[in-house]
Motif scaffolding. Structure first.
Motif, short mmCIF file in Angstrom:
data_model
loop_
_atom_site.label_atom_id
_atom_site.label_comp_id
_atom_site.label_asym_id
_atom_site.label_seq_id
_atom_site.Cartn_x
_atom_site.Cartn_y
_atom_site.Cartn_z
N LEU A 1 -6.20 2.34 4.36
CA LEU A 1 -6.50 1.79 3.19
C LEU A 1 -7.77 2.72 2.41
CD1 LEU A 1 -6.26 -0.15 0.73
CD2 LEU A 1 -8.08 -1.93 2.00
N SER B 1 -2.75 10.13 -0.24
CA SER B 1 -1.70 8.85 -0.40
C SER B 1 -0.66 9.01 0.60
CB SER B 1 -1.45 8.75 -1.92
OG SER B 1 -2.40 8.59 -2.74
N VAL C 1 -3.99 -1.03 8.77
CA VAL C 1 -4.20 -1.28 7.46
C VAL C 1 -5.55 -0.73 6.99
CG1 VAL C 1 -4.88 -3.15 5.73
CG2 VAL C 1 -2.63 -3.43 7.01
N MET D 1 0.73 -1.13 0.02
CA MET D 1 -0.14 0.03 -0.18
C MET D 1 0.80 1.03 0.03
SD MET D 1 -2.91 -1.44 2.81
CE MET D 1 -3.25 0.48 3.24
N TRP E 1 -5.48 7.11 -4.57
CA TRP E 1 -4.97 6.43 -5.89
C TRP E 1 -6.13 6.65 -6.98
CZ3 TRP E 1 -4.59 0.92 -2.80
CH2 TRP E 1 -3.54 1.16 -2.18
N MET F 1 -6.04 6.11 1.35
CA MET F 1 -5.30 5.83 0.35
C MET F 1 -6.11 5.58 -1.09
SD MET F 1 -1.80 3.42 1.66
CE MET F 1 -0.92 4.09 3.07
N SER G 1 1.50 4.07 -2.96
CA SER G 1 1.07 5.49 -2.69
C SER G 1 2.28 6.52 -3.10
CB SER G 1 0.68 5.51 -1.23
OG SER G 1 -0.51 5.01 -0.81
#
Length: 328
Positions: free
Chosen positions: A194, A242, A190, A63, A201, A197, A67
């Motif tokens: 997530l 990110s 996480v 991840m 993305w 992020m 990023s």
């Protein structure tokens, strides 16, 4: 090699490194036994190590690599400068300042995710300051100047906090956190990072066409119907989400956004839109490889991931400067 071939090769590389990350550790356990413990639920200590320590660590490496690599490619495309990287606009240093203040004030002990939450808020405030300084019509040059000013200010404030810290243990914790690491991370980190992020993305992936148009210059891109102010806003928001989330859960990890796009640009023909997915996969591969190296080089010591990336990235950065000598 074709563009699809590059993406396929990078995907295979990420998958192999992900598997290696899962079976790498200080415990003298074979790869087969480790993977079996991950799949089976026997309630043993190895299963807990695989599911609660190694798996989230490997996922976070992917991840964060995605990023940083994606953000670096987008920044270089927008600024049309191969030396640009996400830290140039001050997002990383702003997030770091937020985390440092949380550690110094004791807020980091309030609840489990207080530290990454504070770092994320620091990144949000940093982007707001950048947008205020650069203004809606500010170009790439104005953005760079605003980013340099913000980085200098937040760096000085971080140093001031360390300098005035009355607690040597807090200062020591701050220094070690700023070195960057994936050790002792869990699925809580996480699940926190997530969604944020993922928003970043998606935003950065949507800038591909605009970055292609910018290769012809800002005037040409505007004449083709691209709103550069909107493109800048989307790009900054994507980088903030990110990189801010990455710094929030892992500390400061530099040079990925600089090194990866530079290495992959010749393989995609210099196209900014094609470089975005390639840099995302390349960033994941590089961070996985670096995190594996951290555990293999000094298994008995807590070697920091950010230190390893600096040792790798700094020589490449100097090589970039050397190659650009005399260029207009």
């Amino acid at each position: 090699m074709s563009f699809r071939g590059v993406l396929a090769s990078l995907t295979v590389l990420v998958a192999v490194l992900f598997a290696l990350s899962l079976v790498t550790g200080v415990a003298p356990v074979g790869p087969g036994e480790s993977l079996l413990a991950l799949i089976s639920d026997d309630g043993g200590p190895l299963t807990m190590v695989m599911r609660e320590i190694r798996l989230p660590r490997a996922i976070l490496a992917v991840m964060i690599g995605v990023s940083l690599g994606l953000s670096g490619a987008a920044m270089q495309g927008f600024l049309r400068n191969p030396l640009a990287e996400p830290g140039l606009i001050g997002v990383s240093s702003s997030a770091a300042l937020g985390a440092v203040l949380a550690l110094q004030t004791g807020f980091a002990m309030a609840f489990t995710l207080a530290l990454p939450f504070a770092a994320l808020m620091g990144a949000v405030v940093g982007v707001a300051v950048i947008l205020f300084l650069a203004g809606p019509g500010g170009g790439a040059f104005t953005l760079i100047l605003a980013g340099i000013a913000l980085s200098a200010l937040t760096g000085a404030m971080t140093s001031l906090v360390l300098n005035l810290s009355p607690n040597p243990f807090a200062a020591n914790e701050i220094v070690f956190w700023m070195m960057g690491s994936l050790a002792d991370r869990s699925f809580d980190h996480v699940w926190m990072a997530l969604p944020i992020m993922a928003l970043g993305w998606v935003a950065l992936a949507r800038t591909g066409r605009g970055l292609e148009a910018l290769t012809l210059g800002e005037d040409a891109a505007a004449s083709m119907g691209f709103d550069l102010s909107r493109l800048q806003l989307v790009l900054l928001g994507g980088v903030a989400a990110s990189v801010g989330a990455a710094v929030a859960v892992a500390g400061a990890i530099g040079f990925v956004g600089l090194v990866v796009p530079h290495m992959l640009r010749p393989l995609v023909g210099g196209s900014p839109s094609r470089l975005l997915p390639a840099a995302a996969l390349g960033g994941a591969a590089l961070l996985l490889a670096a995190d594996i190296a951290v555990r293999l080089v000094l298994p008995g010591r807590d070697l920091k991931l950010g230190v390893v990336m600096a040792l790798v990235g700094a020589p490449i950065f100097l090589h970039l400067i050397w190659r650009m000598r005399g260029q207009p």
